[in-house]
Motif scaffolding. Structure first.
Motif, PDB file in Angstrom:
ATOM      1  N   SER A  99       5.347   3.764   8.715  1.00  0.00           N
ATOM      2  CA  SER A  99       5.733   2.324   9.094  1.00  0.00           C
ATOM      3  C   SER A  99       5.064   2.370  10.720  1.00  0.00           C
ATOM      4  N   HIS A 100       5.112   3.481  11.241  1.00  0.00           N
ATOM      5  CA  HIS A 100       4.799   3.724  12.924  1.00  0.00           C
ATOM      6  C   HIS A 100       3.284   3.692  12.731  1.00  0.00           C
ATOM      7  N   GLU A 101       2.634   4.197  11.775  1.00  0.00           N
ATOM      8  CA  GLU A 101       1.304   4.396  11.925  1.00  0.00           C
ATOM      9  C   GLU A 101       0.637   3.069  11.378  1.00  0.00           C
ATOM     10  N   LEU A 102       1.089   2.219  10.359  1.00  0.00           N
ATOM     11  CA  LEU A 102       0.432   1.313   9.765  1.00  0.00           C
ATOM     12  C   LEU A 102       1.248   0.015   9.514  1.00  0.00           C
ATOM     13  N   GLY A 103       2.531   0.026   9.934  1.00  0.00           N
ATOM     14  CA  GLY A 103       3.318  -1.198   9.936  1.00  0.00           C
ATOM     15  C   GLY A 103       4.072  -1.191   8.930  1.00  0.00           C
ATOM     16  N   PRO A 104       5.241  -2.251   8.857  1.00  0.00           N
ATOM     17  CA  PRO A 104       6.351  -2.282   7.941  1.00  0.00           C
ATOM     18  C   PRO A 104       6.075  -2.360   6.541  1.00  0.00           C
ATOM     19  N   ASN A 115      -6.967   5.405  -5.315  1.00  0.00           N
ATOM     20  CA  ASN A 115      -7.088   4.776  -6.514  1.00  0.00           C
ATOM     21  C   ASN A 115      -6.196   3.327  -6.370  1.00  0.00           C
ATOM     22  N   VAL A 116      -7.066   2.253  -6.326  1.00  0.00           N
ATOM     23  CA  VAL A 116      -6.468   1.065  -6.036  1.00  0.00           C
ATOM     24  C   VAL A 116      -5.856   0.450  -7.504  1.00  0.00           C
ATOM     25  N   THR A 117      -6.243   0.939  -8.528  1.00  0.00           N
ATOM     26  CA  THR A 117      -5.864   0.454  -9.647  1.00  0.00           C
ATOM     27  C   THR A 117      -4.233   1.295  -9.993  1.00  0.00           C
ATOM     28  N   GLU A 118      -4.469   2.669  -9.552  1.00  0.00           N
ATOM     29  CA  GLU A 118      -3.136   3.200  -9.732  1.00  0.00           C
ATOM     30  C   GLU A 118      -2.206   2.531  -8.610  1.00  0.00           C
ATOM     31  N   ALA A 119      -2.562   2.240  -7.639  1.00  0.00           N
ATOM     32  CA  ALA A 119      -1.678   1.767  -6.522  1.00  0.00           C
ATOM     33  C   ALA A 119      -1.014   0.485  -7.076  1.00  0.00           C
ATOM     34  N   GLU A 120      -1.803  -0.475  -7.535  1.00  0.00           N
ATOM     35  CA  GLU A 120      -1.303  -1.685  -8.070  1.00  0.00           C
ATOM     36  C   GLU A 120      -0.398  -1.630  -9.166  1.00  0.00           C
ATOM     37  N   LYS A 121      -0.599  -0.342 -10.062  1.00  0.00           N
ATOM     38  CA  LYS A 121       0.606  -0.285 -11.212  1.00  0.00           C
ATOM     39  C   LYS A 121       1.820   0.302 -10.607  1.00  0.00           C
ATOM     40  N   THR A 122       1.679   1.174  -9.522  1.00  0.00           N
ATOM     41  CA  THR A 122       2.787   1.555  -8.779  1.00  0.00           C
ATOM     42  C   THR A 122       3.743   0.430  -8.094  1.00  0.00           C
ATOM     43  N   LEU A 123       2.742  -0.703  -7.290  1.00  0.00           N
ATOM     44  CA  LEU A 123       3.376  -1.717  -6.806  1.00  0.00           C
ATOM     45  C   LEU A 123       4.291  -2.616  -7.872  1.00  0.00           C
ATOM     46  N   LEU A 124       3.649  -2.692  -9.055  1.00  0.00           N
ATOM     47  CA  LEU A 124       4.443  -3.326 -10.060  1.00  0.00           C
ATOM     48  C   LEU A 124       5.648  -2.854 -10.605  1.00  0.00           C
ATOM     49  N   VAL A 125       5.672  -1.518 -10.557  1.00  0.00           N
ATOM     50  CA  VAL A 125       7.025  -0.732 -10.754  1.00  0.00           C
ATOM     51  C   VAL A 125       7.907  -1.112  -9.772  1.00  0.00           C
ATOM     52  N   ILE A 126       7.468  -0.816  -8.600  1.00  0.00           N
ATOM     53  CA  ILE A 126       8.627  -1.318  -7.395  1.00  0.00           C
ATOM     54  C   ILE A 126       9.018  -2.773  -7.331  1.00  0.00           C
ATOM     55  N   GLU A 127       7.956  -3.652  -7.665  1.00  0.00           N
ATOM     56  CA  GLU A 127       8.720  -5.005  -7.710  1.00  0.00           C
ATOM     57  C   GLU A 127       9.361  -5.248  -8.921  1.00  0.00           C
ATOM     58  N   THR A 128       9.418  -4.653  -9.862  1.00  0.00           N
ATOM     59  CA  THR A 128      10.110  -4.809 -11.085  1.00  0.00           C
ATOM     60  C   THR A 128      11.620  -4.029 -10.517  1.00  0.00           C
ATOM     61  N   GLU A 129      11.749  -2.994 -10.101  1.00  0.00           N
ATOM     62  CA  GLU A 129      12.900  -2.200  -9.512  1.00  0.00           C
ATOM     63  C   GLU A 129      13.632  -3.148  -8.299  1.00  0.00           C
ATOM     64  N   LEU A 130      13.034  -3.991  -7.789  1.00  0.00           N
ATOM     65  CA  LEU A 130      13.570  -4.786  -6.744  1.00  0.00           C
ATOM     66  C   LEU A 130      14.090  -5.946  -7.219  1.00  0.00           C
ATOM     67  N   LYS A 131      13.394  -6.576  -8.342  1.00  0.00           N
ATOM     68  CA  LYS A 131      14.041  -7.528  -9.087  1.00  0.00           C
ATOM     69  C   LYS A 131      15.328  -7.238  -9.836  1.00  0.00           C
ATOM     70  N   ARG A 132      15.347  -6.119 -10.251  1.00  0.00           N
ATOM     71  CA  ARG A 132      16.782  -5.379 -10.792  1.00  0.00           C
ATOM     72  C   ARG A 132      17.708  -5.206 -10.010  1.00  0.00           C
ATOM     73  N   SER A 146      13.066 -16.240   2.344  1.00  0.00           N
ATOM     74  CA  SER A 146      12.527 -16.570   1.179  1.00  0.00           C
ATOM     75  C   SER A 146      11.324 -17.505   1.355  1.00  0.00           C
ATOM     76  N   ASP A 147      10.868 -17.500   2.746  1.00  0.00           N
ATOM     77  CA  ASP A 147       9.502 -18.258   2.977  1.00  0.00           C
ATOM     78  C   ASP A 147       8.374 -16.963   3.295  1.00  0.00           C
ATOM     79  N   ASP A 148       8.753 -15.771   2.979  1.00  0.00           N
ATOM     80  CA  ASP A 148       8.076 -14.737   3.181  1.00  0.00           C
ATOM     81  C   ASP A 148       7.601 -14.173   1.810  1.00  0.00           C
ATOM     82  N   PRO A 149       6.316 -14.378   1.648  1.00  0.00           N
ATOM     83  CA  PRO A 149       5.939 -13.813   0.133  1.00  0.00           C
ATOM     84  C   PRO A 149       5.940 -12.239  -0.064  1.00  0.00           C
ATOM     85  N   ARG A 150       6.060 -11.394   0.998  1.00  0.00           N
ATOM     86  CA  ARG A 150       5.900 -10.121   0.955  1.00  0.00           C
ATOM     87  C   ARG A 150       7.216  -9.558   0.475  1.00  0.00           C
ATOM     88  N   LEU A 151       7.093  -8.184  -0.040  1.00  0.00           N
ATOM     89  CA  LEU A 151       8.158  -7.731  -0.296  1.00  0.00           C
ATOM     90  C   LEU A 151       9.149  -7.300   0.809  1.00  0.00           C
TER      91      LEU A 151
END
Length: 300
Positions: A99-104, A115-132, A146-151
């Protein structure tokens, strides 16, 4: 075609007796609370060759099976407790340094991953965890922003991620990310070349613990890359390649990290007490060396 039918508990006991396992009056009780095939992993070494015949060696006792089962259950509790401390430390370091090196929102930046493909899969898992998630701090963040599309930022989002997800994030970071090397150094693993395999191995063991799976006498899939010259206390009698599937070397990696996260921890005491409580347990089934407690790693 599979033709076997479900056996009643009395039929299960009769089958075990017929195959040579000595059972007592408590067999019915245990088999009504612990499934036949969960216990099968503990009586498997008691069977003669060829294993396909399912015949037990002479004087094999159901009570010994239950003792092994209880030992393994208590072993998982000890290991899970140690891994929890390592997991929290890793999470803290990932959040803080990156967070200090690259931001929040560094974890959503696909440019930082190998590996971008693997990173995208990981982010989908994170989004699912957040929704639950029913955590108040997540619900309040989403409601307020609610106006911020970011996680939510990493210090909120990554508090909900599993150890497995954290290890994937770390391992997939590009090697030029400064924090990747810094975290490895802070955990005593010198650099990022070795730490990912350690984390992957520990995450697998954590999952076995969380799902109550057998660790005793298990062929573990992970193979941690071993440091040639660790900066902190380590073992002199290092397991050879054919022994790396056994629990001992994985326990060594856990103990090594735990010595940094929680200096003067009592993992050695807990393990020796557990082995003393169950003297019939063969340490070789865990890969333990004869003088393992005298190793610098376990003596610290």
């Amino acid at each position: 075609m599979y033709k076997k039918h479900a056996l009643t508990i009395d039929e299960q006991i009769h089958q075990l007796n017929k195959r040579g396992l000595i059972t007592g009056e408590d067999a019915n009780h245990f088999l009504s609370h612990i499934s036949y095939y969960r216990l099968a992993g503990y009586w498997w070494p008691m069977q003669k060759e060829p294993k396909e015949d399912h015949s037990f060696k002479e004087n094999s006792k159901f009570s010994d099976v239950i003792a092994l089962y209880n030992f393994d259950r208590e072993l998982r509790i000890v290991i899970f407790d140690a891994i929890e401390k390592i997991e929290i430390s890793l999470r803290t370091k990932l959040i803080y340094h990156l967070s200090h090196e690259l931001g929040p929102w560094w974890f959503q930046n696909l440019d930082i991953y190998q590996n971008v493909t693997e990173a995208e899969k990981t982010l989908l898992v994170i989004e699912t965890e957040l929704k639950r998630s029913k955590d108040v701090f997540i619900k309040e963040h989403i409601k307020k922003h609610s106006d911020d599309p970011r996680l939510p930022p990493s210090w909120k989002t990554l508090e909900l991620t599993s150890f497995g997800t954290l290890s994937k994030i770390y391992g997939n970071l590009k090697n030029n990310i400064v924090s990747k090397a810094r975290i490895a150094k802070e955990l005593g693993v010198v650099n990022h070349t070795f730490l990912p395999s350690w984390l992957q191995s520990i995450a697998q063991i954590r999952n076995y613990c969380a799902h109550h799976s057998r660790l005793w006498n298990k062929n573990l899939p992970g193979r941690p890359r071993l440091l040639p010259n660790p900066p902190n206390a380590w073992i002199n009698d290092v397991p050879v390649e054919r022994e790396l599937h056994m629990l001992y070397i994985h326990l060594c990696c856990i103990k090594y990290l735990l010595n940094i996260v929680q200096p003067k921890n009592d993992l050695t005491t807990q393990l020796t007490a557990l082995l003393g409580k169950y003297p019939n347990v063969d340490p070789n089934a865990l890969g333990l060396k004869i003088n393992w407690t005298k190793e610098p790693l376990w003596d610290s």
